[in-house]
Design an enzyme around this catalytic site. Sequence first.
Site, mmCIF file in Angstrom:
data_model
loop_
_atom_site.group_PDB
_atom_site.id
_atom_site.type_symbol
_atom_site.label_atom_id
_atom_site.label_comp_id
_atom_site.label_asym_id
_atom_site.label_seq_id
_atom_site.Cartn_x
_atom_site.Cartn_y
_atom_site.Cartn_z
ATOM 1 N N CYS A 1 0.829 -1.207 0.000
ATOM 2 C CA CYS A 1 0.000 0.000 0.000
ATOM 3 C C CYS A 1 0.870 1.265 0.000
ATOM 4 O O CYS A 1 1.523 1.564 -0.985
ATOM 5 C CB CYS A 1 -0.985 -0.049 1.158
ATOM 6 N N GLN B 1 3.975 2.764 -2.737
ATOM 7 C CA GLN B 1 4.203 4.119 -3.243
ATOM 8 C C GLN B 1 5.595 4.614 -2.843
ATOM 9 O O GLN B 1 6.264 5.311 -3.615
ATOM 10 C CB GLN B 1 3.110 5.039 -2.718
ATOM 11 N N HIS C 1 -3.728 -4.926 0.286
ATOM 12 C CA HIS C 1 -3.499 -5.422 1.640
ATOM 13 C C HIS C 1 -3.548 -6.955 1.661
ATOM 14 O O HIS C 1 -4.608 -7.545 1.824
ATOM 15 C CB HIS C 1 -4.566 -4.871 2.595
ATOM 16 N N GLU D 1 -2.632 -9.002 3.892
ATOM 17 C CA GLU D 1 -2.992 -9.632 5.167
ATOM 18 C C GLU D 1 -4.490 -9.905 5.223
ATOM 19 O O GLU D 1 -4.968 -10.741 5.978
ATOM 20 C CB GLU D 1 -2.550 -8.769 6.355
#
Length: 380
Positions: free
Chosen positions: A264, A268, A354, A356
């Site tokens: 995430c 970047q 994400h 997870e």
Amino acid sequence: MTTSTRGTAKVPAVLVLEDGRIFRGRAYGAVGETFGEAVFSTGMTGYQETLTDPSYHRQVVVMTAPHVGNTGVNDEDPESARIWVSGYVVRDPARVSSNWRARRSLDEELRAQGVVGIQGVDTRALTRHLRESGAMRVGIFSGTALPDEGTMLAEVRQQPEMTGADLSAEVATKEAYVVPAIGEKKFTVAAVDLGIKGMTPHRMAERGIEVHVLPATATAEDVFAVDPDGVFFSNGPGDPATADGPVAVMRAVLERRTPLFGICFGNQILGRALGFGTYKLKYGHRGINQPVQDRTTGKVEVTAHNHGFAVDAPLDKVSDTPYGRAEVSHVCLNDNVVEGLQLLDQPAFSVQYHPEAAAGPHDAAYLFDRFVSLMEAERA
């Protein structure tokens, strides 16, 4: 943000967008006023994980699913110690919670934490407006003595925009802490907390990794002081163009060729470290049903997202960077946004979503195994 926590079911509330569009409803959660960036989440489940995700700091979340709060709130699923959203917008909140793990209702939790929300809003119309006009500043006002529309709009337009916002240090841990490996310890990882979710170090711990979670302000010296086998950069809120400190740390990691994984905001940061630019998406990707293709395998995954910025990297070629060749490894099938990067000449990769996956889906869990494989190869 000013709030009250008295009963709110019949208290009038107004949502005001910076372009002047107004939606009226009733208070949900705390009564008062709050401001942030209006964004929408397409997840039909997992509202508790969304609310407690630090990536949503300073955002007012509009839930596209009409019924929210059905399973109440439990004490096992939060991704952090508090709710981070600035405000919450729902259409038809559950009147009764029904789940064996529920300890209280969502409305009670919002009131207890002072989160101002609004219910009874046509969230479909609001979402369509945000899709057409883009994410924008918003205010929610509730109570018996509401300001006039002109005053509310002026207050909204006085709020800071998300572009240029440096927020990761506001949500990250202030002190380093350790999440021990589950079972036999195999590796040590330094995780730079830019807004990390609780499930992320847990996923690594399940794979025998001892995770040293460091503040967003950690230096390269702090990272290497734990003698890591790998370095991880987490998700987080704000504009990546402001994250000069984490970019410098990541470049130091790349110079040492230490295995690196970012998700995430971390994706970047890797983009910037490699010399690519970043830009703000019109309305972003949020929710748990975003289709992404892993270009290294051709596999399509359903993934969990929360990002309003993206990396500006070429999709059609391998790029030369100061740290070797790099390519886009993952792409969103809805709009061709870059969803992952990988270096071809050293062990470093990242994804924009994400993996997870709290509260799901779990299609991308293999990425933690890929990180383990990089550390195993480097050790060998």
